[in-house]
Design a protein around this motif. Sequence first.
Motif, PDB file in Angstrom:
ATOM      1  N   ALA A  37      30.137  96.393  24.593  1.00 18.94           N
ATOM      2  CA  ALA A  37      30.811  95.406  25.445  1.00 18.94           C
ATOM      3  C   ALA A  37      31.773  94.547  24.625  1.00 18.94           C
ATOM      4  CB  ALA A  37      29.784  94.529  26.142  1.00 18.94           C
ATOM      5  N   CYS A  38      31.325  94.111  23.454  1.00 19.62           N
ATOM      6  CA  CYS A  38      32.183  93.289  22.590  1.00 19.62           C
ATOM      7  C   CYS A  38      33.402  94.077  22.123  1.00 19.62           C
ATOM      8  CB  CYS A  38      31.388  92.788  21.385  1.00 19.62           C
ATOM      9  SG  CYS A  38      30.152  91.536  21.767  1.00 19.62           S
ATOM     10  N   PHE A  39      33.164  95.344  21.743  1.00 19.14           N
ATOM     11  CA  PHE A  39      34.261  96.196  21.290  1.00 19.14           C
ATOM     12  C   PHE A  39      35.282  96.416  22.416  1.00 19.14           C
ATOM     13  CE2 PHE A  39      36.239 100.359  20.788  1.00 19.14           C
ATOM     14  CZ  PHE A  39      36.763 100.263  19.509  1.00 19.14           C
ATOM     15  N   SER A  40      34.784  96.699  23.617  1.00 15.65           N
ATOM     16  CA  SER A  40      35.676  96.957  24.759  1.00 15.65           C
ATOM     17  C   SER A  40      36.476  95.714  25.120  1.00 15.65           C
ATOM     18  CB  SER A  40      34.855  97.424  25.966  1.00 15.65           C
ATOM     19  OG  SER A  40      34.158  98.613  25.672  1.00 15.65           O
ATOM     20  N   LEU A  41      35.823  94.563  25.093  1.00 18.20           N
ATOM     21  CA  LEU A  41      36.510  93.305  25.409  1.00 18.20           C
ATOM     22  C   LEU A  41      37.596  93.008  24.381  1.00 18.20           C
ATOM     23  CD1 LEU A  41      36.596  90.878  27.310  1.00 18.20           C
ATOM     24  CD2 LEU A  41      34.888  89.766  25.860  1.00 18.20           C
ATOM     25  N   ALA A  42      37.287  93.233  23.108  1.00 19.84           N
ATOM     26  CA  ALA A  42      38.271  92.976  22.059  1.00 19.84           C
ATOM     27  C   ALA A  42      39.453  93.924  22.159  1.00 19.84           C
ATOM     28  CB  ALA A  42      37.605  93.112  20.689  1.00 19.84           C
ATOM     29  N   LEU A  43      39.159  95.210  22.348  1.00 20.72           N
ATOM     30  CA  LEU A  43      40.237  96.200  22.423  1.00 20.72           C
ATOM     31  C   LEU A  43      41.099  95.971  23.664  1.00 20.72           C
ATOM     32  CD1 LEU A  43      41.346  98.686  20.957  1.00 20.72           C
ATOM     33  CD2 LEU A  43      39.917 100.107  22.457  1.00 20.72           C
ATOM     34  N   GLY A  44      40.450  95.712  24.803  1.00 25.27           N
ATOM     35  CA  GLY A  44      41.204  95.450  26.032  1.00 25.27           C
ATOM     36  C   GLY A  44      42.031  94.186  25.937  1.00 25.27           C
ATOM     37  N   GLY A  45      41.456  93.163  25.326  1.00 28.92           N
ATOM     38  CA  GLY A  45      42.201  91.916  25.171  1.00 28.92           C
ATOM     39  C   GLY A  45      43.415  92.073  24.278  1.00 28.92           C
ATOM     40  N   LEU A  46      43.245  92.780  23.162  1.00 29.62           N
ATOM     41  CA  LEU A  46      44.382  93.013  22.270  1.00 29.62           C
ATOM     42  C   LEU A  46      45.473  93.813  22.966  1.00 29.62           C
ATOM     43  CD1 LEU A  46      42.596  93.814  18.887  1.00 29.62           C
ATOM     44  CD2 LEU A  46      44.190  91.937  19.312  1.00 29.62           C
ATOM     45  N   TRP A  47      45.083  94.809  23.759  1.00 33.01           N
ATOM     46  CA  TRP A  47      46.069  95.608  24.476  1.00 33.01           C
ATOM     47  C   TRP A  47      46.832  94.759  25.487  1.00 33.01           C
ATOM     48  CZ3 TRP A  47      46.023  97.421  29.750  1.00 33.01           C
ATOM     49  CH2 TRP A  47      47.081  98.311  30.039  1.00 33.01           C
ATOM     50  N   LEU A  48      46.125  93.972  26.296  1.00 37.29           N
ATOM     51  CA  LEU A  48      46.794  93.140  27.297  1.00 37.29           C
ATOM     52  C   LEU A  48      47.704  92.102  26.641  1.00 37.29           C
ATOM     53  CD1 LEU A  48      43.941  92.493  29.900  1.00 37.29           C
ATOM     54  CD2 LEU A  48      45.995  93.885  30.230  1.00 37.29           C
ATOM     55  N   MET A  49      47.223  91.491  25.563  1.00 35.79           N
ATOM     56  CA  MET A  49      48.014  90.464  24.896  1.00 35.79           C
ATOM     57  C   MET A  49      49.262  91.030  24.222  1.00 35.79           C
ATOM     58  SD  MET A  49      46.653  87.363  25.186  1.00 35.79           S
ATOM     59  CE  MET A  49      47.213  86.461  23.761  1.00 35.79           C
ATOM     60  N   SER A  50      49.304  92.332  23.994  1.00 35.14           N
ATOM     61  CA  SER A  50      50.453  92.950  23.326  1.00 35.14           C
ATOM     62  C   SER A  50      51.489  93.499  24.298  1.00 35.14           C
ATOM     63  CB  SER A  50      49.982  94.076  22.403  1.00 35.14           C
ATOM     64  OG  SER A  50      49.459  95.157  23.151  1.00 35.14           O
ATOM     65  N   LEU A  51      51.298  93.270  25.607  1.00 33.15           N
ATOM     66  CA  LEU A  51      52.196  93.854  26.607  1.00 33.15           C
ATOM     67  C   LEU A  51      53.293  92.865  27.020  1.00 33.15           C
ATOM     68  CD1 LEU A  51      49.672  95.649  29.003  1.00 33.15           C
ATOM     69  CD2 LEU A  51      51.009  96.641  27.112  1.00 33.15           C
ATOM     70  N   PRO A  52      54.575  93.254  26.933  1.00 35.31           N
ATOM     71  CA  PRO A  52      55.659  92.396  27.422  1.00 35.31           C
ATOM     72  C   PRO A  52      55.528  92.046  28.895  1.00 35.31           C
ATOM     73  CG  PRO A  52      56.548  94.094  25.994  1.00 35.31           C
ATOM     74  CD  PRO A  52      55.093  94.434  26.209  1.00 35.31           C
ATOM     75  N   VAL A  53      54.964  92.942  29.691  1.00 37.79           N
ATOM     76  CA  VAL A  53      54.815  92.643  31.119  1.00 37.79           C
ATOM     77  C   VAL A  53      53.850  91.477  31.328  1.00 37.79           C
ATOM     78  CG1 VAL A  53      52.906  94.254  31.597  1.00 37.79           C
ATOM     79  CG2 VAL A  53      54.553  93.703  33.405  1.00 37.79           C
ATOM     80  N   MET A  54      52.870  91.319  30.429  1.00 36.37           N
ATOM     81  CA  MET A  54      51.956  90.182  30.516  1.00 36.37           C
ATOM     82  C   MET A  54      52.661  88.885  30.127  1.00 36.37           C
ATOM     83  SD  MET A  54      49.017  90.822  31.767  1.00 36.37           S
ATOM     84  CE  MET A  54      48.188  89.327  31.234  1.00 36.37           C
ATOM     85  N   VAL A  55      53.591  88.971  29.176  1.00 40.54           N
ATOM     86  CA  VAL A  55      54.403  87.799  28.830  1.00 40.54           C
ATOM     87  C   VAL A  55      55.168  87.337  30.066  1.00 40.54           C
ATOM     88  CG1 VAL A  55      56.315  86.942  27.425  1.00 40.54           C
ATOM     89  CG2 VAL A  55      54.638  88.499  26.420  1.00 40.54           C
ATOM     90  N   GLU A  56      55.822  88.288  30.712  1.00 40.83           N
ATOM     91  CA  GLU A  56      56.621  87.970  31.903  1.00 40.83           C
ATOM     92  C   GLU A  56      55.762  87.330  32.985  1.00 40.83           C
ATOM     93  OE1 GLU A  56      58.979  90.534  35.333  1.00 40.83           O
ATOM     94  OE2 GLU A  56      58.776  91.389  33.317  1.00 40.83           O
ATOM     95  N   TRP A  57      54.617  87.933  33.277  1.00 39.65           N
ATOM     96  CA  TRP A  57      53.751  87.420  34.349  1.00 39.65           C
ATOM     97  C   TRP A  57      53.167  86.065  33.984  1.00 39.65           C
ATOM     98  CZ3 TRP A  57      48.607  86.017  34.629  1.00 39.65           C
ATOM     99  CH2 TRP A  57      48.119  85.791  35.911  1.00 39.65           C
ATOM    100  N   SER A  58      52.668  85.921  32.755  1.00 38.46           N
ATOM    101  CA  SER A  58      52.040  84.670  32.334  1.00 38.46           C
ATOM    102  C   SER A  58      53.045  83.518  32.318  1.00 38.46           C
ATOM    103  CB  SER A  58      51.416  84.837  30.947  1.00 38.46           C
ATOM    104  OG  SER A  58      50.429  85.840  30.944  1.00 38.46           O
ATOM    105  N   ALA A  59      54.256  83.795  31.836  1.00 46.04           N
ATOM    106  CA  ALA A  59      55.279  82.746  31.773  1.00 46.04           C
ATOM    107  C   ALA A  59      55.642  82.245  33.157  1.00 46.04           C
ATOM    108  CB  ALA A  59      56.514  83.265  31.049  1.00 46.04           C
ATOM    109  N   ARG A  60      55.660  83.135  34.119  1.00 49.18           N
ATOM    110  CA  ARG A  60      56.004  82.712  35.479  1.00 49.18           C
ATOM    111  C   ARG A  60      54.990  81.740  36.054  1.00 49.18           C
ATOM    112  NH1 ARG A  60      58.062  88.514  38.025  1.00 49.18           N
ATOM    113  NH2 ARG A  60      60.097  88.520  36.967  1.00 49.18           N
ATOM    114  N   GLN A  61      53.758  81.796  35.566  1.00 50.91           N
ATOM    115  CA  GLN A  61      52.739  80.864  36.043  1.00 50.91           C
ATOM    116  C   GLN A  61      52.952  79.469  35.456  1.00 50.91           C
ATOM    117  OE1 GLN A  61      51.060  82.660  38.344  1.00 50.91           O
ATOM    118  NE2 GLN A  61      52.272  84.304  37.424  1.00 50.91           N
ATOM    119  N   LEU A  62      53.600  79.397  34.301  1.00 51.02           N
ATOM    120  CA  LEU A  62      53.787  78.123  33.607  1.00 51.02           C
ATOM    121  C   LEU A  62      55.170  77.518  33.817  1.00 51.02           C
ATOM    122  CD1 LEU A  62      52.117  79.045  30.189  1.00 51.02           C
ATOM    123  CD2 LEU A  62      51.195  77.466  31.883  1.00 51.02           C
ATOM    124  N   GLU A  63      56.183  78.358  33.998  1.00 50.91           N
ATOM    125  CA  GLU A  63      57.568  77.876  34.033  1.00 50.91           C
ATOM    126  C   GLU A  63      57.943  77.392  35.434  1.00 50.91           C
ATOM    127  OE1 GLU A  63      59.152  80.727  30.388  1.00 50.91           O
ATOM    128  OE2 GLU A  63      59.665  81.243  32.454  1.00 50.91           O
TER     129      GLU A  63
END
Length: 255
Positions: A37-63
């Motif tokens: 579970a810890c390994f999957s959470l870490a790997l999934g989190g690193l993958w999501l955090m490295s995606l430009p599409v997540m930057v775009e979506w996350s920024a829209r929530q703040l801007e």
Amino acid sequence: MPIRYILKQLLMPPGIFLLLLLIAWWLRRRAPRLATACFSLALGGLWLMSLPVMVEWSARQLESEPALAELQWAQLAEQAQAIVVLGGGREQNDPAWGGDQPSLMALERVRYAARLAKASGLPLLVSGGLHYGAPPSEAALMTDVLARDYGVRVRWQEGLSRTTWENATYSADILRKEGITRVLLVTQAWHSPRARWCFEQVGFEVLSAPMGFLGVANGRPAGGWLPEGKALWQNGLLLNEAVGLWAYRLVYGRG
């Protein structure tokens, strides 16, 4: 080194994901399911955090602050009495420049503030303290860049602050003496809501001048679903900002 800095690096990405990987390795024999579970959470989190599409979506929530239209710039003096530019970091000992320089993010803010100052004629205050605990301050570095590269004079320097809240409180100490209560606030679009809130809490009327928007079409191959190192850094900034926005209201809110 401040304990707060160490804890922040461990509990925010990518530190938290590396910590989870270490825990997964340690538990691999004692508790294999928890380790997985810890390994999957870490790997999934690193993958999501490295995606430009997540930057775009996350920024829209703040801007949430709209950009100023260029047609407004000449009329800004009717709405504000001064421009406040917030520091955005400092890079140490660049041999090309013979010393410390504002970070790239700070330089973006400085460039935009220079344009606004020339168009409006409003005086400038730069705010930013000792990023590494020793001079020069971020404010001093920004003042030098504005004078040398843009021909814009800074009227006030606030060189003590280390946080956005201190940007606001220390700037207020300077500007209140000048009878200034309405400011044009320059910072990154994702940082603008928290910065505006801080300056309003200390008694300013604030006109936001956000720049550096990230919540726009990312323009990457595959729509931004491929990992990218820059996205990891940007998503870290956005997550830190989301936490900060919540924490500031909790700690500094006045009901």
